[in-house]
Design a protein around this motif. Structure first.
Motif, PDB file in Angstrom:
ATOM      1  N   ARG A 182     -87.196 -67.571  51.977  1.00  9.80           N
ATOM      2  CA  ARG A 182     -88.349 -68.465  52.020  1.00  9.80           C
ATOM      3  C   ARG A 182     -88.190 -69.518  53.115  1.00  9.80           C
ATOM      4  O   ARG A 182     -88.393 -70.713  52.896  1.00  9.80           O
ATOM      5  CB  ARG A 182     -88.608 -69.100  50.656  1.00  9.80           C
ATOM      6  N   ALA A 183     -87.798 -69.065  54.298  1.00  5.04           N
ATOM      7  CA  ALA A 183     -87.612 -69.956  55.449  1.00  5.04           C
ATOM      8  C   ALA A 183     -88.912 -70.038  56.244  1.00  5.04           C
ATOM      9  O   ALA A 183     -89.559 -69.021  56.475  1.00  5.04           O
ATOM     10  CB  ALA A 183     -86.488 -69.424  56.343  1.00  5.04           C
ATOM     11  N   PRO A 184     -89.290 -71.233  56.685  1.00  2.00           N
ATOM     12  CA  PRO A 184     -90.456 -71.342  57.561  1.00  2.00           C
ATOM     13  C   PRO A 184     -90.187 -70.590  58.872  1.00  2.00           C
ATOM     14  O   PRO A 184     -89.213 -70.883  59.569  1.00  2.00           O
ATOM     15  CB  PRO A 184     -90.593 -72.846  57.801  1.00  2.00           C
ATOM     16  N   PHE A 185     -91.025 -69.619  59.179  1.00  2.00           N
ATOM     17  CA  PHE A 185     -90.796 -68.748  60.326  1.00  2.00           C
ATOM     18  C   PHE A 185     -90.693 -69.538  61.631  1.00  2.00           C
ATOM     19  O   PHE A 185     -89.753 -69.349  62.413  1.00  2.00           O
ATOM     20  CB  PHE A 185     -91.902 -67.692  60.432  1.00  2.00           C
ATOM     21  N   ASP A 186     -91.638 -70.424  61.898  1.00  2.00           N
ATOM     22  CA  ASP A 186     -91.638 -71.182  63.154  1.00  2.00           C
ATOM     23  C   ASP A 186     -90.379 -72.033  63.285  1.00  2.00           C
ATOM     24  O   ASP A 186     -89.780 -72.123  64.359  1.00  2.00           O
ATOM     25  CB  ASP A 186     -92.882 -72.066  63.255  1.00  2.00           C
ATOM     26  N   ARG A 187     -89.958 -72.661  62.200  1.00  2.00           N
ATOM     27  CA  ARG A 187     -88.758 -73.492  62.219  1.00  2.00           C
ATOM     28  C   ARG A 187     -87.518 -72.629  62.471  1.00  2.00           C
ATOM     29  O   ARG A 187     -86.618 -73.015  63.216  1.00  2.00           O
ATOM     30  CB  ARG A 187     -88.635 -74.229  60.889  1.00  2.00           C
ATOM     31  N   MET A 188     -87.475 -71.437  61.864  1.00  2.00           N
ATOM     32  CA  MET A 188     -86.340 -70.539  62.048  1.00  2.00           C
ATOM     33  C   MET A 188     -86.231 -70.091  63.511  1.00  2.00           C
ATOM     34  O   MET A 188     -85.154 -70.101  64.103  1.00  2.00           O
ATOM     35  CB  MET A 188     -86.466 -69.316  61.136  1.00  2.00           C
ATOM     36  N   VAL A 189     -87.359 -69.729  64.122  1.00  6.78           N
ATOM     37  CA  VAL A 189     -87.353 -69.274  65.517  1.00  6.78           C
ATOM     38  C   VAL A 189     -86.914 -70.407  66.440  1.00  6.78           C
ATOM     39  O   VAL A 189     -86.113 -70.199  67.357  1.00  6.78           O
ATOM     40  CB  VAL A 189     -88.738 -68.716  65.917  1.00  6.78           C
ATOM     41  N   GLY A 190     -87.409 -71.620  66.199  1.00  2.00           N
ATOM     42  CA  GLY A 190     -86.991 -72.764  67.012  1.00  2.00           C
ATOM     43  C   GLY A 190     -85.507 -73.042  66.875  1.00  2.00           C
ATOM     44  O   GLY A 190     -84.811 -73.339  67.854  1.00  2.00           O
ATOM     45  N   TRP A 191     -85.005 -72.939  65.644  1.00  2.00           N
ATOM     46  CA  TRP A 191     -83.576 -73.147  65.386  1.00  2.00           C
ATOM     47  C   TRP A 191     -82.738 -72.117  66.131  1.00  2.00           C
ATOM     48  O   TRP A 191     -81.743 -72.464  66.769  1.00  2.00           O
ATOM     49  CB  TRP A 191     -83.338 -73.093  63.883  1.00  2.00           C
ATOM     50  N   LEU A 192     -83.150 -70.845  66.064  1.00  3.15           N
ATOM     51  CA  LEU A 192     -82.402 -69.790  66.760  1.00  3.15           C
ATOM     52  C   LEU A 192     -82.429 -70.010  68.270  1.00  3.15           C
ATOM     53  O   LEU A 192     -81.424 -69.782  68.962  1.00  3.15           O
ATOM     54  CB  LEU A 192     -82.965 -68.415  66.395  1.00  3.15           C
ATOM     55  N   ALA A 193     -83.563 -70.455  68.806  1.00  5.33           N
ATOM     56  CA  ALA A 193     -83.658 -70.731  70.244  1.00  5.33           C
ATOM     57  C   ALA A 193     -82.706 -71.856  70.637  1.00  5.33           C
ATOM     58  O   ALA A 193     -82.015 -71.769  71.666  1.00  5.33           O
ATOM     59  CB  ALA A 193     -85.096 -71.082  70.612  1.00  5.33           C
ATOM     60  N   ARG A 194     -82.640 -72.926  69.826  1.00  3.64           N
ATOM     61  CA  ARG A 194     -81.724 -74.039  70.123  1.00  3.64           C
ATOM     62  C   ARG A 194     -80.268 -73.591  70.021  1.00  3.64           C
ATOM     63  O   ARG A 194     -79.436 -73.993  70.848  1.00  3.64           O
ATOM     64  CB  ARG A 194     -81.988 -75.209  69.175  1.00  3.64           C
ATOM     65  N   LEU A 195     -79.955 -72.778  69.030  1.00  3.90           N
ATOM     66  CA  LEU A 195     -78.579 -72.265  68.910  1.00  3.90           C
ATOM     67  C   LEU A 195     -78.184 -71.478  70.158  1.00  3.90           C
ATOM     68  O   LEU A 195     -77.065 -71.609  70.655  1.00  3.90           O
ATOM     69  CB  LEU A 195     -78.445 -71.349  67.683  1.00  3.90           C
TER      70      LEU A 195
END
Length: 158
Positions: A114-127
């Motif tokens: 139940r992760a917010p998709f947009d937040r997850m993608v942004g997090w992966l991009a920053r990582l």
């Protein structure tokens, strides 16, 4: 319809008693093959799962103080699991992070629920941008709520 009893077995011919005994043996063998053995295999698998998960829990308890105390730095040299935990919490994904499993010396399999998709993608991009963490595999499914996903991510730091 007439009932039967053990006394009525004596009234059967020897051929009928042998047939009945043979049928009983076949029924017992089928019961063992169809019920007892699969159940025994399933219980053994569950015992192996409990042992594996107990080992994982002990490892998680050992590393928990390090996870809680470690700061995230740009280009961090922290262990990948520490980096992932800290950055996920900072990105607001801490509650969605439900599990992780080490994968080789520099990899990690991560589960999000139940992760917010947009937040997850942004997090992966920053990582990737800040720490060089690569997504080597991803399985993402809708969680039933708009904008929320369940994901299994394979991450690796070169």
């Amino acid at each position: 319809m007439a009932g039967w009893s053990l006394a009525s077995l004596g009234n059967l011919s020897s051929r009928e008693r042998r047939t009945l005994a043979f049928g009983g043996v076949i029924a017992a063998v089928l019961f063992v093959l169809a019920v007892v053995l699969p159940l025994e295999r399933h219980v053994a698998q569950l015992r192996r799962d409990v042992a594996r998960r107990t080992t994982e829990l002990a490892w998680m308890r050992r590393i928990a103080p390090e996870l809680a105390a470690a700061p995230v730095r740009r280009g961090s040299t922290l262990p990948l699991i520490v980096l992932i935990d800290q950055s996920a919490r900072q990105s607001g994904l801490g509650s969605a992070l439900t599990g992780s499993t080490p994968s080789g010396p520099s990899g990690l399999n991560l589960q999000l629920q139940r992760a917010p998709f947009d937040r997850m993608v942004g997090w992966l991009a920053r990582l990737h941008q800040d720490d060089g963490v690569e997504v080597t595999g991803a399985r993402i499914q809708a969680s039933g709520a708009p904008g929320l996903v369940n994901a299994s991510l394979d991450l690796k730091r070169p």
